[in-house]
Scaffold this motif. Structure first.
Motif, PDB file in Angstrom:
ATOM      1  N   ASN A  20      59.095  16.739  80.372  1.00  0.00           N
ATOM      2  CA  ASN A  20      58.593  15.485  80.937  1.00  0.00           C
ATOM      3  C   ASN A  20      59.120  14.322  80.094  1.00  0.00           C
ATOM      4  N   GLU A  21      60.114  13.644  80.605  1.00  0.00           N
ATOM      5  CA  GLU A  21      60.743  12.564  79.843  1.00  0.00           C
ATOM      6  C   GLU A  21      59.804  11.380  79.643  1.00  0.00           C
ATOM      7  N   GLU A  22      58.896  11.173  80.574  1.00  0.00           N
ATOM      8  CA  GLU A  22      57.953  10.052  80.445  1.00  0.00           C
ATOM      9  C   GLU A  22      57.027  10.255  79.254  1.00  0.00           C
ATOM     10  N   ASN A  23      56.597  11.491  79.035  1.00  0.00           N
ATOM     11  CA  ASN A  23      55.719  11.786  77.909  1.00  0.00           C
ATOM     12  C   ASN A  23      56.480  11.929  76.593  1.00  0.00           C
ATOM     13  N   ARG A  24      57.730  12.327  76.686  1.00  0.00           N
ATOM     14  CA  ARG A  24      58.482  12.704  75.485  1.00  0.00           C
ATOM     15  C   ARG A  24      58.558  11.574  74.460  1.00  0.00           C
ATOM     16  N   ILE A  25      58.924  10.395  74.879  1.00  0.00           N
ATOM     17  CA  ILE A  25      59.143   9.301  73.931  1.00  0.00           C
ATOM     18  C   ILE A  25      57.879   8.915  73.176  1.00  0.00           C
ATOM     19  N   PRO A  26      56.736   8.687  73.860  1.00  0.00           N
ATOM     20  CA  PRO A  26      55.529   8.360  73.091  1.00  0.00           C
ATOM     21  C   PRO A  26      55.063   9.505  72.177  1.00  0.00           C
ATOM     22  N   MET A  27      55.281  10.749  72.591  1.00  0.00           N
ATOM     23  CA  MET A  27      54.902  11.873  71.745  1.00  0.00           C
ATOM     24  C   MET A  27      55.766  11.916  70.483  1.00  0.00           C
ATOM     25  N   GLU A  28      57.053  11.665  70.649  1.00  0.00           N
ATOM     26  CA  GLU A  28      57.944  11.634  69.491  1.00  0.00           C
ATOM     27  C   GLU A  28      57.617  10.458  68.582  1.00  0.00           C
ATOM     28  N   ASN A  29      57.301   9.321  69.167  1.00  0.00           N
ATOM     29  CA  ASN A  29      56.935   8.154  68.363  1.00  0.00           C
ATOM     30  C   ASN A  29      55.666   8.408  67.560  1.00  0.00           C
ATOM     31  N   TYR A  30      54.691   9.078  68.188  1.00  0.00           N
ATOM     32  CA  TYR A  30      53.429   9.368  67.501  1.00  0.00           C
ATOM     33  C   TYR A  30      53.666  10.224  66.258  1.00  0.00           C
ATOM     34  N   MET A  31      54.642  11.113  66.338  1.00  0.00           N
ATOM     35  CA  MET A  31      54.970  11.977  65.206  1.00  0.00           C
ATOM     36  C   MET A  31      56.116  11.405  64.369  1.00  0.00           C
ATOM     37  N   LYS A  32      56.266  10.090  64.423  1.00  0.00           N
ATOM     38  CA  LYS A  32      57.228   9.365  63.587  1.00  0.00           C
ATOM     39  C   LYS A  32      58.663   9.833  63.800  1.00  0.00           C
TER      40      LYS A  32
END
Length: 234
Positions: A20-32
């Protein structure tokens, strides 16, 4: 292909199908941005994994450990979470040498999200099963030159409540309390906070007697200040 490799392949195939590309970016950002993600949030990930965990429930413990190592070789973080969920299913049957794999995984693509589960759930469960190994491994790991292994040494007993070896806990905090390292300071505070729910007096006495980093002290007293401020008066 053995069952370990089969499980690893099945997990990665399913996760790729649910990318899910929509979720991917915020999830990666959350984990720095330490690690890439498929973009699969926890509830969906657990739903995807459930049939596989059931299908492979009779896997040997050796293959379970092997599967976890294989999954940690994958770049996406959801594979690492799947490895830990798989290991948790075998926690009551973990062989004596499984602690070596747990330590290996602590040091493989480490960040707090995997380390804390390994430390408190996997290592914690292991030391319930092999009680005589708690002290020697904790003493060894708290002297490690690897940050995340040292953090783990503080968190092994996080869920032990009245079964906590308080002497060992406070000795371990003593050995690390002067470190100016956020993840160590935070772990010490977390361990003290959890133990304060079991023995408030022991934690209060320790913090009155010993100097710890300000963050550790704040975190350690947070639950008491909220639930039992009267114990801190005077």
């Amino acid at each position: 292909m053995n069952q370990a490799a089969e499980f690893c392949e099945a997990v990665t195939t399913l996760f790729e199908e649910h990318r899910n590309e929509e979720n991917r970016i915020p999830m990666e950002n959350y984990m720095k941005n330490h690690y890439p993600f498929f973009g699969i949030k926890a509830p969906e990930r657990k739903q995807i994994l459930a049939p596989l965990l059931k299908k492979y429930k009779e896997i040997t413990e050796e293959e379970r450990l092997e599967a976890a190592v294989l999954l940690f070789e994958k770049p996406e973080r959801e594979c690492h979470y799947a490895a830990l969920a798989f290991l948790e299913k075998g926690i009551k049957k973990a062989p004596e040498h499984s602690i070596d794999t747990y330590k290996q995984l602590l040091m493989t693509k480490p960040w707090w999200d995997t380390v804390d589960m390994i430390a408190s759930t996997l290592c914690g469960g292991y030391f319930f099963r092999y009680e005589d190994k708690l002290r020697p491994f904790t003493e060894e790991w708290r002297e490690s030159d690897h940050l995340w292994v040292r953090r783990s040494s503080v968190l092994h007993q996080l869920k032990y409540k009245e079964k906590t070896d308080a002497l060992l806990l406070f000795e371990t905090i003593d050995s690390l309390k002067h470190e100016k390292e956020f993840f160590i300071e935070k772990a010490i505070g977390w361990a003290l906070r959890e133990y304060s729910k079991t023995d408030a007096r022991a934690v209060i006495d320790y913090l009155e007697r010993e100097e710890v980093r300000p963050l550790s002290r704040r975190e350690g007293l947070k639950w008491l200040k909220s639930k039992h401020p009267e114990l801190l008066e005077g």
